[in-house]
Design an enzyme around this catalytic site. Structure first.
Site, PDB file in Angstrom:
ATOM      1  CE  LYS A   1     115.867  38.723 114.729  1.00  0.00           C
ATOM      2  NZ  LYS A   1     115.382  39.948 114.094  1.00  0.00           N
TER       3      LYS A   1
ATOM      4  CE  LYS B   1     113.937  33.113 110.565  1.00  0.00           C
ATOM      5  NZ  LYS B   1     113.235  34.295 110.791  1.00  0.00           N
TER       6      LYS B   1
ATOM      7  CE  LYS C   1     116.802  40.370 105.878  1.00  0.00           C
ATOM      8  NZ  LYS C   1     116.220  41.596 106.424  1.00  0.00           N
TER       9      LYS C   1
HETATM   10  P1  TYM Z   1     111.885  40.388 108.639  1.00  0.00           P
HETATM   11  O1  TYM Z   1     112.487  41.645 108.136  1.00  0.00           O
HETATM   12  O2  TYM Z   1     112.730  39.443 109.390  1.00  0.00           O
HETATM   13  O3  TYM Z   1     111.257  39.579 107.428  1.00  0.00           O
HETATM   14  C1  TYM Z   1     110.390  40.198 106.495  1.00  0.00           C
HETATM   15  C2  TYM Z   1     109.290  39.213 106.109  1.00  0.00           C
HETATM   16  O4  TYM Z   1     109.866  38.028 105.545  1.00  0.00           O
HETATM   17  C3  TYM Z   1     109.350  36.883 106.228  1.00  0.00           C
HETATM   18  N1  TYM Z   1     110.389  35.845 106.251  1.00  0.00           N
HETATM   19  C4  TYM Z   1     110.220  34.609 105.799  1.00  0.00           C
HETATM   20  N2  TYM Z   1     109.157  33.993 105.234  1.00  0.00           N
HETATM   21  C5  TYM Z   1     109.317  32.698 104.865  1.00  0.00           C
HETATM   22  N3  TYM Z   1     110.471  32.004 105.031  1.00  0.00           N
HETATM   23  C6  TYM Z   1     111.555  32.587 105.584  1.00  0.00           C
HETATM   24  N4  TYM Z   1     112.688  31.898 105.723  1.00  0.00           N
HETATM   25  C7  TYM Z   1     111.459  33.942 106.002  1.00  0.00           C
HETATM   26  N5  TYM Z   1     112.320  34.817 106.583  1.00  0.00           N
HETATM   27  C8  TYM Z   1     111.646  35.976 106.731  1.00  0.00           C
HETATM   28  C9  TYM Z   1     109.006  37.378 107.631  1.00  0.00           C
HETATM   29  O5  TYM Z   1     108.054  36.534 108.253  1.00  0.00           O
HETATM   30  C10 TYM Z   1     108.457  38.753 107.328  1.00  0.00           C
HETATM   31  O6  TYM Z   1     107.091  38.666 106.936  1.00  0.00           O
HETATM   32  N6  TYM Z   1     109.238  41.729 112.668  1.00  0.00           N
HETATM   33  C11 TYM Z   1     109.243  41.689 111.211  1.00  0.00           C
HETATM   34  C12 TYM Z   1     109.111  43.052 110.575  1.00  0.00           C
HETATM   35  C13 TYM Z   1     107.945  43.856 111.040  1.00  0.00           C
HETATM   36  C14 TYM Z   1     106.586  43.647 110.713  1.00  0.00           C
HETATM   37  C15 TYM Z   1     105.868  44.693 111.356  1.00  0.00           C
HETATM   38  C16 TYM Z   1     105.923  42.689 109.946  1.00  0.00           C
HETATM   39  C17 TYM Z   1     108.013  44.966 111.845  1.00  0.00           C
HETATM   40  N7  TYM Z   1     106.775  45.459 112.016  1.00  0.00           N
HETATM   41  C18 TYM Z   1     104.482  44.789 111.263  1.00  0.00           C
HETATM   42  C19 TYM Z   1     104.530  42.792 109.849  1.00  0.00           C
HETATM   43  C20 TYM Z   1     103.835  43.817 110.494  1.00  0.00           C
HETATM   44  C21 TYM Z   1     110.547  41.093 110.759  1.00  0.00           C
HETATM   45  O7  TYM Z   1     111.522  41.051 111.462  1.00  0.00           O
HETATM   46  O8  TYM Z   1     110.554  40.719 109.467  1.00  0.00           O
END
Ligand code: TYM
Length: 337
Positions: free
Chosen positions: A116, A200, A203
């Site tokens: 990032k 992957k 967004k």
């Molecule tokens: P974020 O907002 O990027 O994504 C949300 C969830 O979607 C999953 N994800 C994917 N799964 C499969 N294929 C993909 N291409 C893909 N892109 C995103 C992510 O793995 C996630 O589960 N750090 C986290 C948010 C967070 C969080 C937490 C998660 C903050 N605190 C505590 C679990 C527990 C994040 O940036 O997710």
């Protein structure tokens, strides 16, 4: 299980707009599936979102949109706690304490920060650097035992376990924080870009054609799948051969997950054929499963006061639980309040 013998789930999604089928298949669909088995906390992680600049008005809208996505996907707000992170200040309070437990060397290993921050690391916010500690706080403040996520979050969960372990050791409070188990399904834990399956689905990928977002119309889905990369050879007849065709393999994972059909059955159905039938059927499956969610999100976004109320009620319930943990933590650490 945590100290009270319950299985607790926490997971979060960032309100950074345009949730896509990677978010849905890797995380949200799983939330829906497990909601009756666990005590669940589903968070809209707005404090994580601002580690990269967000337009304040857009952030508010996106926060409500994640809440709408949770509801439209089938999460029951009466059984589960749906809330936004910033409304429960204990997350940020615990994160500060965990900043003092986590080692710089541990954060330096985080690949997501490197991705990032890109080349201009010096210019990244310090929030982005310590982001994993806030994520650990989200999980540990509820003593969560299970965390459903996509595989891109695996390293952050390993760090969470290390932080929990070090806190328990440093303060001589064995088992105070449970070591949370990641819930990561193999094939759908990493949905790849429709244009280039070495990346992957995300967004931040510049091309809209790399992803299907949950609010895409049937026509948009049709156009994106039509353009999605496949292969110059017909569908092979073994999974081993299909796996070598990364874009095809990714589309089969999407098909398989949305239709609950095993991969080998899909391969048998289309083997030896070119990809037009497969793409037509995949389009139908996507339209059948994704457009109702997008439509429901649209309806919910027309009643924003309802969404605000859901978050408010959820935050009150979450705060009750979080307050108990933060009070215990203050006492363990030796802070007077
Ligand atoms: P974020 O907002 O990027 O994504 C949300 C969830 O979607 C999953 N994800 C994917 N799964 C499969 N294929 C993909 N291409 C893909 N892109 C995103 C992510 O793995 C996630 O589960 N750090 C986290 C948010 C967070 C969080 C937490 C998660 C903050 N605190 C505590 C679990 C527990 C994040 O940036 O997710």
């Amino acid at each position: 299980m945590n100290e009270s013998g319950t299985k607790v789930v926490l997971s979060g999604v960032q309100p950074t707009g345009d949730l896509h089928i990677g978010n849905y298949l890797g995380a949200i669909k799983k939330f829906v599936k497990i909601q009756s088995e666990f005590d669940c906390f589903f968070c809209v992680v707005d404090l994580h979102a601002i580690t990269v600049f967000q337009d304040p008005k857009v952030l508010k809208k996106n926060t409500l949109e994640v809440a709408a996505t949770y509801l439209a996907s089938g999460i029951d707000p009466n059984k589960n706690i749906i809330f936004n992170q910033s409304s429960v200040p204990c997350h940020a309070e615990l994160a500060w304490i965990l900043n003092c437990v986590c080692r710089v060397g541990w954060l330096n290993r985080m690949t997501q920060f490197k991705d990032k921050a890109g080349k201009d690391k010096e210019n990244a916010s310090t929030g982005l650097y310590i982001y994993p500690n806030l994520m650990a706080a989200d999980i540990l403040i509820y003593k969560a035992t299970h965390v459903p996520v996509g595989s891109d979050q695996k390293q952050h969960l390993e760090l969470t376990r290390d932080i929990a372990q070090k806190f328990n050791n440093d303060f001589g409070c064995e088992d105070f924080f449970p070591l949370p188990e990641p819930m990561i399904d193999n094939e759908i834990s990493r949905i790849m870009s429709l244009k280039d399956a070495s990346k992957k689905m995300s967004k931040s990928e510049p091309s809209d054609f790399s992803r299907i977002i949950l609010t895409d119309t049937a026509d948009q889905i049709r156009a994106k799948i039509k353009k999605a990369k496949t292969a110059d050879v017909p569908m092979p007849d073994t999974d081993q051969e299909v796996t070598k065709l990364k874009e095809v393999s990714n589309l089969i994972n999407i098909y398989s997950s949305l239709s609950d059909t095993p991969r080998d059955k899909i391969i048998n159905l289309y083997q030896g054929k070119n990809f037009s039938d497969f793409k037509n059927d995949l389009t139908d499956i996507l339209i059948k499963n994704i457009t109702p969610i997008g439509n429901e999100m649209g309806k919910l976004m027309n009643d924003q006061s309802y969404l605000v109320e859901i978050l408010k009620q959820g935050s009150l319930k979450a705060y009750e639980k979080a307050k108990k943990t933060i009070n215990e933590v203050y006492d363990i650490v030796g802070l007077i309040r």
